[in-house]
Every structure is written in C-alpha cells, then in structure tokens.
Design a protein around this motif. Structure first.
Motif, PDB file in Angstrom:
ATOM      1  N   HIS A   1       0.819  -1.207   0.000  1.00  0.00           N
ATOM      2  CA  HIS A   1       0.000   0.000   0.000  1.00  0.00           C
ATOM      3  C   HIS A   1       0.859   1.266   0.000  1.00  0.00           C
ATOM      4  O   HIS A   1       0.446   2.298  -0.528  1.00  0.00           O
ATOM      5  N   ALA A   2       2.042   1.176   0.605  1.00  0.00           N
ATOM      6  CA  ALA A   2       2.913   2.351   0.648  1.00  0.00           C
ATOM      7  C   ALA A   2       3.312   2.805  -0.745  1.00  0.00           C
ATOM      8  O   ALA A   2       3.582   3.993  -0.967  1.00  0.00           O
ATOM      9  N   GLY A   3       3.331   1.870  -1.687  1.00  0.00           N
ATOM     10  CA  GLY A   3       3.682   2.224  -3.054  1.00  0.00           C
ATOM     11  C   GLY A   3       2.493   2.404  -3.967  1.00  0.00           C
ATOM     12  O   GLY A   3       2.657   2.450  -5.194  1.00  0.00           O
ATOM     13  N   ASP A   4       1.313   2.510  -3.390  1.00  0.00           N
ATOM     14  CA  ASP A   4       0.075   2.627  -4.167  1.00  0.00           C
ATOM     15  C   ASP A   4      -0.515   4.011  -3.951  1.00  0.00           C
ATOM     16  O   ASP A   4      -1.146   4.275  -2.922  1.00  0.00           O
ATOM     17  N   PRO A   5      -0.341   4.937  -4.903  1.00  0.00           N
ATOM     18  CA  PRO A   5      -0.865   6.304  -4.722  1.00  0.00           C
ATOM     19  C   PRO A   5      -2.376   6.335  -4.527  1.00  0.00           C
ATOM     20  O   PRO A   5      -2.889   7.161  -3.771  1.00  0.00           O
ATOM     21  N   GLY A   6      -3.099   5.440  -5.214  1.00  0.00           N
ATOM     22  CA  GLY A   6      -4.551   5.423  -5.071  1.00  0.00           C
ATOM     23  C   GLY A   6      -4.973   5.080  -3.662  1.00  0.00           C
ATOM     24  O   GLY A   6      -5.907   5.685  -3.105  1.00  0.00           O
ATOM     25  N   TYR A   7      -4.282   4.129  -3.048  1.00  0.00           N
ATOM     26  CA  TYR A   7      -4.598   3.750  -1.666  1.00  0.00           C
ATOM     27  C   TYR A   7      -4.298   4.912  -0.721  1.00  0.00           C
ATOM     28  O   TYR A   7      -5.105   5.231   0.156  1.00  0.00           O
TER      29      TYR A   7
ATOM     30  N   GLY B   1     -14.235  -4.221  29.564  1.00  0.00           N
ATOM     31  CA  GLY B   1     -13.106  -3.365  29.870  1.00  0.00           C
ATOM     32  C   GLY B   1     -11.901  -3.487  28.969  1.00  0.00           C
ATOM     33  O   GLY B   1     -10.871  -2.871  29.231  1.00  0.00           O
ATOM     34  N   LEU B   2     -12.018  -4.259  27.896  1.00  0.00           N
ATOM     35  CA  LEU B   2     -10.886  -4.449  26.994  1.00  0.00           C
ATOM     36  C   LEU B   2     -10.859  -3.375  25.908  1.00  0.00           C
ATOM     37  O   LEU B   2     -11.895  -2.851  25.508  1.00  0.00           O
ATOM     38  N   ALA B   3      -9.664  -3.073  25.436  1.00  0.00           N
ATOM     39  CA  ALA B   3      -9.474  -2.167  24.307  1.00  0.00           C
ATOM     40  C   ALA B   3      -9.382  -2.993  23.030  1.00  0.00           C
ATOM     41  O   ALA B   3      -8.928  -4.135  23.047  1.00  0.00           O
ATOM     42  N   THR B   4      -9.810  -2.406  21.917  1.00  0.00           N
ATOM     43  CA  THR B   4      -9.804  -3.121  20.647  1.00  0.00           C
ATOM     44  C   THR B   4      -9.371  -2.210  19.505  1.00  0.00           C
ATOM     45  O   THR B   4      -9.479  -0.992  19.594  1.00  0.00           O
ATOM     46  N   CYS B   5      -8.892  -2.847  18.457  1.00  0.00           N
ATOM     47  CA  CYS B   5      -8.552  -2.121  17.235  1.00  0.00           C
ATOM     48  C   CYS B   5      -8.831  -3.037  16.060  1.00  0.00           C
ATOM     49  O   CYS B   5      -8.305  -4.157  15.987  1.00  0.00           O
ATOM     50  N   LEU B   6      -9.667  -2.591  15.158  1.00  0.00           N
ATOM     51  CA  LEU B   6      -9.982  -3.336  13.945  1.00  0.00           C
ATOM     52  C   LEU B   6      -8.908  -3.059  12.905  1.00  0.00           C
ATOM     53  O   LEU B   6      -8.601  -1.910  12.600  1.00  0.00           O
ATOM     54  N   LEU B   7      -8.337  -4.120  12.346  1.00  0.00           N
ATOM     55  CA  LEU B   7      -7.285  -4.006  11.333  1.00  0.00           C
ATOM     56  C   LEU B   7      -7.833  -4.501  10.000  1.00  0.00           C
ATOM     57  O   LEU B   7      -8.181  -5.670   9.862  1.00  0.00           O
ATOM     58  N   THR B   8      -7.919  -3.634   9.027  1.00  0.00           N
ATOM     59  CA  THR B   8      -8.461  -4.023   7.725  1.00  0.00           C
ATOM     60  C   THR B   8      -7.380  -4.258   6.680  1.00  0.00           C
ATOM     61  O   THR B   8      -7.602  -5.000   5.714  1.00  0.00           O
ATOM     62  N   GLU B   9      -6.220  -3.663   6.852  1.00  0.00           N
ATOM     63  CA  GLU B   9      -5.213  -3.653   5.793  1.00  0.00           C
ATOM     64  C   GLU B   9      -4.791  -5.041   5.313  1.00  0.00           C
ATOM     65  O   GLU B   9      -4.695  -5.264   4.101  1.00  0.00           O
ATOM     66  N   PRO B  10      -4.534  -6.020   6.196  1.00  0.00           N
ATOM     67  CA  PRO B  10      -4.048  -7.308   5.675  1.00  0.00           C
ATOM     68  C   PRO B  10      -5.068  -8.075   4.851  1.00  0.00           C
ATOM     69  O   PRO B  10      -4.698  -9.039   4.162  1.00  0.00           O
ATOM     70  N   LEU B  11      -6.332  -7.664   4.880  1.00  0.00           N
ATOM     71  CA  LEU B  11      -7.363  -8.362   4.108  1.00  0.00           C
ATOM     72  C   LEU B  11      -7.807  -7.574   2.882  1.00  0.00           C
ATOM     73  O   LEU B  11      -8.682  -8.027   2.149  1.00  0.00           O
TER      74      LEU B  11
END
Length: 306
Positions: A172-178, A237-247
């Motif tokens: 993604h780092a090399g994808d200007p559209g992303y 009481g838990l913290a969460t983070c949704l990660l979409t990039e690898p999919l």
C-alpha cells in the motif's frame, strides 16, 4: 411510525447509536429508510473505495456492524428487531429490512448498548496484562451466535498474520490510489502505527473473524459478529482495534486464509484486543455524519417488491 410502534424519538435514538459503528477508513457506508412499520438498511455505493475495497467487502462488513449496533440499541430501548437480510435479490444494496416488536430489555442488552458510546478504535500500545482465556471464549461465543468463527492467532499462525500485515503495508505504501483514499476518508496518511514510547511488553491478542462462505450475506453477518465482539470486549473493559489492511489485498487475504485458517473459511476481520495501559487517557470520539445525512425518503413501492 404507526401507532403502537416506536415513535420518531426512539427511532432517532437508535439510529444515533447505529451510526457509531466502526467502518473501513471511517467511510460510514450506510443509508437508512424509515417506513411505517419498519427500518431499512442500504449500502451507499457513493462511499465505495475503488483502490482499497474494489469488491465492497469492507463496506458490507461495516454495514453489518451498523445493523448489529441498531439491533442492540433498539433492544435496550424496549424493541426487539426482526431482521430480514438481503430481502430483495433485485436490489443487492438493500441489505436489511428490520421489523420491530415490543420487548423487555435485559441487563445484558442495556450494558451492550451503553458500550456503544464507550467503544473506540485504540491504536495505542496495549499493556503487559494478558487477556483471560474466559474473556476470549466469551467474544468467540458471541460471534458464533451470529454465524462467524473467531480464532485466536498464536505461534506460527501469528507469524504468518504479522508478515501478511507487513507485506500489505509495504504494498500500500507504493500505491498512490490507496494513499489518496486513506487520506480522504480517514484523515490519515499512513497505516496503523503503535506507540514506540512504551516501556513494557504489549500482550495484545490477535483474533481473526471468519465465515464459512464469502458471499454478500456472509459478509453482512460477519459485520454483525464483529460488532458483537467489539461491544462485548468494551463492556468487559478491553481495548480493541480493527485491522483491515491485511485483508484488503487478495493475495494477502489468501495468505491469511491458508496460513491462519488452515485453508478453511474466509477471513473477514482482524482484531487486536487487550488492556489499555493503566491511566491511559480516554480517546476522542471519531466524527460521524449526522443522522439527517444518512436518511433517505421511504419508497413503499421498492419495499413492496421485496
């Protein structure tokens, strides 16, 4: 709505909570229509991400999360939602028709509804406290009731997932559209980053939420299950983070399917879950569009064709 059904104030209160659902790049890709006896959820194609999400998988998952948020909100307000998913094959963007019946809220439903306002996407370094197995079992159980499988990623599977995340970030780092879409929709110009200032190990767990099929209905249900996982975690009481990039890259998603799910099922979401550091500041609320901006006029002829 008709007499005997929720008044406009209750419907608006439920929608206010529904639009707090997480969405890929904060696109908020939902639109709602309110009928005399029902509420309808539509996917908004104008919020599509051609570079990031060309088949709209993330958008449908996001709408599923909003649907579950709505169900939770209505339940806490005294109304049970009877959901008809994909009610009209001729209109694939009509994702759900929701009918409402009177209901006595349970303590659990009230707690989950309250968790909607507290949930945040937490990209910070998590603490060194391990997540109790019972808590992971609870979120797994809640997802299963909605047709999804949650797998805790450990050992070699975790190495595979982390490598897929790194490879996706490099691609993604090399994808200007992303990069353009990321900046436009989420206001960020880089991928998910963790704090480098922490002085203790991060004991966050990585979870992969998957479904047995990969059609639009499965993706919608995956979003509902994702919402259940995030709200359950917040409630305890838990913290969460949704990660979409690898999919978001088909090759990386396939790598996760083979290396993490043993070539069974389709990964729909990756979730970091753990304890926020003691004394950590409350994160700000991510902006959402007003309810008025996501409401469309009700079309009775369209619903009648369902």
């Amino acid at each position: 709505m008709d007499h005997g059904l929720p008044d406009d104030h209750i419907v608006r209160a439920a929608l206010e909570l529904a639009i707090r659902a997480p969405s890929a790049q904060n696109t908020q890709p939902w639109r709602w229509r309110i009928g005399d006896r029902s509420v309808h959820l539509y996917l908004d194609p104008a919020r599509a991400l051609p570079s990031t999400d060309p088949d709209q998988r993330d958008l449908v998952v996001s709408c599923g999360a909003a649907l579950h948020h709505l169900r939770v909100a209505f339940a806490a307000l005294g109304w049970s939602a009877v959901v008809h998913r994909l009610p009209n094959p001729a209109q694939p963007n009509h994702l759900a028709s929701i009918e409402l019946v009177r209901h006595r809220p349970t303590a659990h439903e009230i707690e989950l509804s309250a968790a909607i306002g507290r949930r945040r996407t937490d990209r910070r370094h998590f603490s060194s406290w391990p997540v109790p197995p019972g808590y992971l079992g609870l979120v797994t159980e809640r997802a299963a009731t909605l047709g999804a499988i949650v797998r805790q990623v450990t050992d070699r599977s975790r190495d595979c997932l982390v490598e897929a995340m790194r490879a996706a970030a490099e691609r993604h780092a090399g994808d200007p559209g992303y990069s353009l879409e990321l900046a436009e929709w989420s206001g960020r110009h880089d991928g998910v980053q963790w704090s480098d200032e922490a002085h203790e190990p991060d004991c966050a767990e990585l979870l992969v939420l998957s479904t047995s099929a990969d059609d639009r209905l499965s993706r919608l249900c995956a979003g509902e299950a994702l919402s259940a996982v995030l709200l359950t975690a917040t409630n305890i009481g838990l913290a969460t983070c949704l990660l979409t990039e690898p999919l978001e890259i088909p090759a990386m998603r396939h790598r996760v399917r083979v290396g993490v799910l043993d070539d069974y099922g389709y990964p729909q979401a990756v979730i970091r879950i753990g304890w926020a550091p003691t004394g950590a500041e409350t994160l700000p609320v991510t902006p959402r569009r007003p309810v008025e901006d996501v409401l469309d006029p009700f079309d009775a002829t369209e619903v009648a064709s369902c």
